[in-house]
Design an enzyme around this catalytic site. Structure first.
Site, short mmCIF file in Angstrom:
data_model
loop_
_atom_site.label_atom_id
_atom_site.label_comp_id
_atom_site.label_asym_id
_atom_site.label_seq_id
_atom_site.Cartn_x
_atom_site.Cartn_y
_atom_site.Cartn_z
CG ASP A 156 -8.41 -1.68 12.27
OD1 ASP A 156 -7.48 -2.39 11.83
OD2 ASP A 156 -8.84 -0.68 11.66
CG ASP A 214 -0.30 -0.50 2.48
OD1 ASP A 214 0.94 -0.47 2.57
OD2 ASP A 214 -1.02 -0.92 3.40
#
Ligand code: PGA
Length: 259
Positions: free
Chosen positions: A136, A67
């Site tokens: 998360d 990314d």
């Protein structure tokens, strides 16, 4: 999924680096998927040590990173291209032209993402994909609520990820963290032949529990790895602390690795 539970992150990083170095020795043209963040740094240092000691060469290896932040130039000191150059590429003998990171300044980001997937396909696919895990449960920047079959695309960071990343990077300033990124999709990641995930510290314990022992759900995108048949998770005892079957995983993986 194999979960290798080590006493320390140093030990886990050395084992993961050994797995990659062995694969590169066997196939010098290995295609790697690489990750940024604080987690893989120790493993990258171990890979660099092996290159320095001439135990392995990355000259013919090609890499594609997971990314990149939207809006950051490759020269920006918080960009993932910069991070990779500093933390790995300058320390090993890989050719910089063989390393690929999504362009956060692409004028047409969706076109950039499609072209990136096409490049990976042309290279024969990713042989080994390195992953961290967000607190998360995200992999790459695939935040909770992302389809488990998503492809490389523009993604939107959650406040929790922005907070995590500001803590370690961007001098602690949340307002400096970009809110969008280009990220390989969950479906893209799961096409890698082998996956090596690293997870360290108690801040990752809930995420790792969700990844390994929770149901497969888009609210913990790392749980998609449950359907991948060659995933190795190298973690420390703190990250593994909430796993119900941790003793079993530790024993089984030690036998498989011949430890
Ligand atoms: P970290 O990030 O290595 O900095 O904890 C991991 C991730 O968000 O994937």
């Amino acid at each position: 999924m194999e979960v290798v539970i080590c006493k320390t992150k140093e030990e886990a990083s050395a084992l993961a680096a050994k797995m990659i170095n062995e694969a590169v020795k066997k196939n010098p043209k290995t295609v790697l998927g690489l990750a940024t963040g604080s987690t893989p740094v120790l493993m990258y240092n171990e890979m660099a040590k092996a290159v320095k000691a001439k135990k392995v060469s990355y000259k013919e290896v090609k890499s594609w990173n997971l990314d990149e932040y939207v809006g950051l130039a490759p020269t920006h000191d918080q960009s993932y291209r910069y991070f990779m150059n500093e933390n790995l590429f300058k320390k090993i003998d890989i050719k910089l032209s063989n390393t690929h990171v999504l362009n956060g300044l692409a004028k047409n980001p969706e076109k950039e993402c499609k072209a990136y997937e096409a490049q990976i396909k042309k290279a024969g696919g990713i042989d080994i994909q390195v992953l961290g895990i967000g607190s998360d449960g995200h992999i790459a920047f695939n935040e909770p609520g992302t389809s488990l079959s998503s492809r490389t695309s523009v993604v939107y960071l959650t406040p929790s990820t922005i907070k995590d990343n500001a803590r370690l990077f961007f001098g602690g300033d949340m307002t400096k963290v970009p809110t969008q990124a280009l990220s390989m999709g969950v479906g893209t990641i799961c096409e890698a032949k082998k996956i090596i995930m690293l997870a360290f510290g108690k801040g990752k314990a809930d995420a790792l529990k969700g990844c390994v022992e929770g149901g497969m759900t888009q609210f913990c995108t790392a749980s998609a790895l449950q359907a991948h048949n060659d995933t190795w998770i190298f973690c420390d005892e703190e990250a593994a602390s909430k796993l119900k079957l941790k003793k079993y995983y530790a024993w089984r993986s030690a036998v498989k690795l011949g430890l």
